[in-house]
Design a protein around this motif. Structure first.
Motif, PDB file in Angstrom:
ATOM      1  N   HIS A   1       4.339   9.170   7.773  1.00 27.10           N
ATOM      2  CA  HIS A   1       3.568   8.225   6.955  1.00 27.10           C
ATOM      3  C   HIS A   1       3.172   7.014   7.804  1.00 27.10           C
ATOM      4  O   HIS A   1       3.990   6.447   8.551  1.00 27.10           O
ATOM      5  CB  HIS A   1       4.387   7.761   5.759  1.00 27.10           C
ATOM      6  CG  HIS A   1       4.755   8.888   4.821  1.00 27.10           C
ATOM      7  ND1 HIS A   1       3.855   9.477   3.967  1.00 27.10           N
ATOM      8  CD2 HIS A   1       5.949   9.536   4.630  1.00 27.10           C
ATOM      9  CE1 HIS A   1       4.456  10.428   3.275  1.00 27.10           C
ATOM     10  NE2 HIS A   1       5.746  10.492   3.672  1.00 27.10           N
TER      11      HIS A   1
ATOM     12  N   VAL B   1      -4.763   1.157   3.973  1.00 34.24           N
ATOM     13  CA  VAL B   1      -4.895   2.471   3.341  1.00 34.24           C
ATOM     14  C   VAL B   1      -3.733   3.345   3.799  1.00 34.24           C
ATOM     15  O   VAL B   1      -3.591   3.620   5.013  1.00 34.24           O
ATOM     16  CB  VAL B   1      -6.238   3.128   3.703  1.00 34.24           C
ATOM     17  CG1 VAL B   1      -6.356   4.493   3.022  1.00 34.24           C
ATOM     18  CG2 VAL B   1      -7.411   2.230   3.340  1.00 34.24           C
TER      19      VAL B   1
ATOM     20  N   GLN C   1       2.694   1.577  -3.574  1.00 35.74           N
ATOM     21  CA  GLN C   1       1.820   1.936  -4.690  1.00 35.74           C
ATOM     22  C   GLN C   1       0.941   3.141  -4.374  1.00 35.74           C
ATOM     23  O   GLN C   1       0.217   3.629  -5.246  1.00 35.74           O
ATOM     24  CB  GLN C   1       0.954   0.731  -5.081  1.00 35.74           C
ATOM     25  CG  GLN C   1       1.784  -0.463  -5.530  1.00 35.74           C
ATOM     26  CD  GLN C   1       0.905  -1.595  -6.073  1.00 35.74           C
ATOM     27  OE1 GLN C   1      -0.200  -1.367  -6.540  1.00 35.74           O
ATOM     28  NE2 GLN C   1       1.428  -2.820  -5.986  1.00 35.74           N
ATOM     29  N   LYS C   2       0.984   3.587  -3.089  1.00 35.02           N
ATOM     30  CA  LYS C   2       0.230   4.759  -2.656  1.00 35.02           C
ATOM     31  C   LYS C   2      -1.274   4.647  -2.987  1.00 35.02           C
ATOM     32  O   LYS C   2      -1.891   5.572  -3.485  1.00 35.02           O
ATOM     33  CB  LYS C   2       0.806   6.017  -3.298  1.00 35.02           C
ATOM     34  CG  LYS C   2       2.229   6.309  -2.877  1.00 35.02           C
ATOM     35  CD  LYS C   2       2.759   7.577  -3.516  1.00 35.02           C
ATOM     36  CE  LYS C   2       4.185   7.859  -3.065  1.00 35.02           C
ATOM     37  NZ  LYS C   2       4.711   9.106  -3.681  1.00 35.02           N
ATOM     38  N   LYS C   3      -1.789   3.491  -2.717  1.00 33.98           N
ATOM     39  CA  LYS C   3      -3.238   3.291  -2.906  1.00 33.98           C
ATOM     40  C   LYS C   3      -3.714   2.170  -1.991  1.00 33.98           C
ATOM     41  O   LYS C   3      -2.917   1.433  -1.393  1.00 33.98           O
ATOM     42  CB  LYS C   3      -3.564   2.948  -4.351  1.00 33.98           C
ATOM     43  CG  LYS C   3      -3.007   1.617  -4.822  1.00 33.98           C
ATOM     44  CD  LYS C   3      -3.436   1.324  -6.259  1.00 33.98           C
ATOM     45  CE  LYS C   3      -2.937  -0.040  -6.697  1.00 33.98           C
ATOM     46  NZ  LYS C   3      -3.350  -0.343  -8.106  1.00 33.98           N
ATOM     47  N   ARG C   4      -5.017   2.062  -1.910  1.00 32.43           N
ATOM     48  CA  ARG C   4      -5.607   1.059  -1.016  1.00 32.43           C
ATOM     49  C   ARG C   4      -5.333  -0.341  -1.549  1.00 32.43           C
ATOM     50  O   ARG C   4      -5.481  -0.613  -2.741  1.00 32.43           O
ATOM     51  CB  ARG C   4      -7.109   1.288  -0.902  1.00 32.43           C
ATOM     52  CG  ARG C   4      -7.798   0.325   0.060  1.00 32.43           C
ATOM     53  CD  ARG C   4      -9.280   0.590   0.097  1.00 32.43           C
ATOM     54  NE  ARG C   4      -9.879   0.322  -1.231  1.00 32.43           N
ATOM     55  CZ  ARG C   4     -11.160   0.545  -1.523  1.00 32.43           C
ATOM     56  NH1 ARG C   4     -11.946   1.091  -0.589  1.00 32.43           N
ATOM     57  NH2 ARG C   4     -11.621   0.295  -2.715  1.00 32.43           N
ATOM     58  N   MET C   5      -4.968  -1.250  -0.650  1.00 33.85           N
ATOM     59  CA  MET C   5      -4.733  -2.653  -0.991  1.00 33.85           C
ATOM     60  C   MET C   5      -5.627  -3.523  -0.112  1.00 33.85           C
ATOM     61  O   MET C   5      -5.902  -3.194   1.039  1.00 33.85           O
ATOM     62  CB  MET C   5      -3.260  -3.020  -0.775  1.00 33.85           C
ATOM     63  CG  MET C   5      -2.285  -2.171  -1.574  1.00 33.85           C
ATOM     64  SD  MET C   5      -2.505  -2.359  -3.364  1.00 33.85           S
ATOM     65  CE  MET C   5      -1.982  -4.072  -3.571  1.00 33.85           C
ATOM     66  N   THR C   6      -6.087  -4.636  -0.673  1.00 32.61           N
ATOM     67  CA  THR C   6      -7.039  -5.512   0.025  1.00 32.61           C
ATOM     68  C   THR C   6      -6.503  -6.932   0.039  1.00 32.61           C
ATOM     69  O   THR C   6      -5.980  -7.441  -0.962  1.00 32.61           O
ATOM     70  CB  THR C   6      -8.412  -5.495  -0.673  1.00 32.61           C
ATOM     71  OG1 THR C   6      -8.875  -4.145  -0.737  1.00 32.61           O
ATOM     72  CG2 THR C   6      -9.419  -6.338   0.095  1.00 32.61           C
TER      73      THR C   6
ATOM     74  N   ALA D   1       0.830  -1.212   0.000  1.00 30.84           N
ATOM     75  CA  ALA D   1       0.000   0.000   0.000  1.00 30.84           C
ATOM     76  C   ALA D   1       0.854   1.247   0.000  1.00 30.84           C
ATOM     77  O   ALA D   1       0.546   2.245  -0.672  1.00 30.84           O
ATOM     78  CB  ALA D   1      -0.944  -0.008   1.202  1.00 30.84           C
ATOM     79  N   THR D   2       1.988   1.238   0.789  1.00 30.60           N
ATOM     80  CA  THR D   2       2.866   2.395   0.846  1.00 30.60           C
ATOM     81  C   THR D   2       3.587   2.620  -0.476  1.00 30.60           C
ATOM     82  O   THR D   2       3.719   3.745  -0.965  1.00 30.60           O
ATOM     83  CB  THR D   2       3.901   2.214   1.971  1.00 30.60           C
ATOM     84  OG1 THR D   2       3.222   2.021   3.225  1.00 30.60           O
ATOM     85  CG2 THR D   2       4.830   3.423   2.077  1.00 30.60           C
TER      86      THR D   2
END
Length: 402
Positions: A61, A52, A36-41, A33-34
């Motif tokens: 961060h 997030v 790619q700077k987006k939400r991961m599930t 997540a860090t």
């Protein structure tokens, strides 16, 4: 039951800043997540973990972790939706299936009707159906329209064929009549040696006249939609009246006609048409029964599945019909096993006339081979139960004939 959710906070490298024992793959999920700077599930057997990336007011961060437990047993690994979603999907799927199946079912029913000779059948397709199925632009709508066009063409071609046969038959009547007059004049002045040739011409002329008469009868029955002024007819009496003529014809081949005639076999309809149907089948049986053969005629009331019928069953000792041709012998001009029967009289119209006459009376005709040889033709008519007294029937016949 509501959904249970827990929130955890972790560093970008996945180090939990609060209690999070038992959370799998936290480091990998937080790092992804860090990066790619987006939400991961991440989906697991009993819960879902969402990472997030966030930034504090001081610029630090972090990764916010949300643990979402599944609300139903269906949501194993998060692959299946909940009960509500499944229910809605089922209703929508059923609705779409009905929309697709309805026109297909109509097409099947129409095709079955056309295969039974009802060429006027069309698939009903109204304005509402066209709107539902795409304003006439989808494949199902085009299929229905093409089917109706095909049925219309088949009907027009069959009608053109019937009109041609009728018109040609009418046109042949006049020259046949003139030929018979010429034959009579030729006989008066012919020598003895010419009589044999004239007899042959007269025989062929009589056969041609008989063919023309049968074609006209068939064309007439094709134009009838229903029986006008139907009367109550006793099939038993009708068959008894026919027996002397057909027994005389059978005697020419030394064949015997046996009968089993029951009482109370009444039908409603046109006596001449029913007589023609039975007579054609009897003569067909005589034609194909060998010398010293036997023909059996039954007239009986029967009950099948709660429905009552008057049945005329005619069986013979003839060669029968090949099984793959039984359905075709009711078609006009069709003669089964032409290689064996080409020398026999007849033109393949008698059974077609009988089939038309029986259908006009709401009945059915069936043909089958006997296991030991021979053919059975069975005609079923709806049985008339409430028969008027004989005096009333006589008065009706006298008024109908007036």
């Amino acid at each position: 039951m509501g959904t249970t959710m827990r929130v955890y906070l972790a560093t970008p490298d996945g180090q939990l800043l609060c209690d999070g024992a038992g959370l799998p793959d936290v480091r990998a999920l937080a790092a992804a997540a860090t990066e790619q700077k987006k939400r991961m599930t991440g989906n697991y057997a009993l819960f879902q973990l969402v990472a997030v990336p966030i930034t504090s007011q001081r610029g630090s961060h972090y990764v916010m972790l949300f643990k979402n437990s599944y609300s139903t047993a269906l949501q194993v690994y998060g692959l299946l939706p909940g009960y509500t979603t499944i229910a809605i999907s089922g209703v929508v799927t059923l609705f779409l299936a009905v929309l697709v199946a309805l026109p297909i079912r109509r097409l099947r029913e129409a095709a079955r009707e056309i295969s039974m000779g009802r060429l006027g059948t069309r698939v009903q397709w109204g304005m509402l159906s066209s709107r539902i199925y795409g304003f006439g632009c989808d494949d199902i709508d085009r299929l229905v329209r093409d089917f109706n066009y095909m049925a219309e063409r088949l009907q027009s071609l069959a009608e053109a064929q019937r009109l041609l046969l009728r018109d040609v038959s009418h046109e042949l009547r006049s020259p046949l009549a003139r030929m018979n007059v010429g034959l009579a004049l030729a006989r008066s002045g012919a020598s003895v040696t010419m009589h044999e040739h004239l007899d042959r011409i007269e025989t062929e002329s009589a056969r041609l006249d008989h063919l023309v008469g049968q074609i006209l009868s068939l064309s007439y029955m094709d134009t009838i939609q229903k029986i006008d002024m139907p009367g109550v007819i006793s099939l038993s009496e009708l068959v008894v009246d026919l027996l002397p003529d057909v027994q005389y014809e059978a005697a020419q081949k030394n064949s015997v006609i046996s009968t089993l005639i029951g009482e109370d076999c009444f039908v409603q309809g046109d006596e001449d048409l029913i007589r023609s149907a039975i007579e054609n089948i009897l003569r067909n049986a005589i034609r194909y029964t060998p010398v010293d053969g036997r023909i059996h005629v039954e007239v009986l009331p029967v009950e099948t599945s709660g429905e009552k019928f008057s049945v005329v069953r005619i069986s013979d000792d003839g060669p029968g019909i090949p099984e793959d041709e039984i359905e075709s012998v009711l078609e006009p001009f069709y003669r089964a096993d032409r290689a064996r029967h080409w020398q026999q009289d007849g033109f393949g119209i008698g059974l077609a006339i009988a089939d038309c006459a029986v259908n006009l009376h709401g009945g059915t005709i069936s043909i089958r081979n006997e296991p030991d040889g021979g053919l059975v033709v069975e005609m079923r008519f709806p049985l008339v139960v409430d028969v008027p007294p004989a005096s009333v029937m006589k008065e009706f016949r006298r008024n109908a004939g007036a």
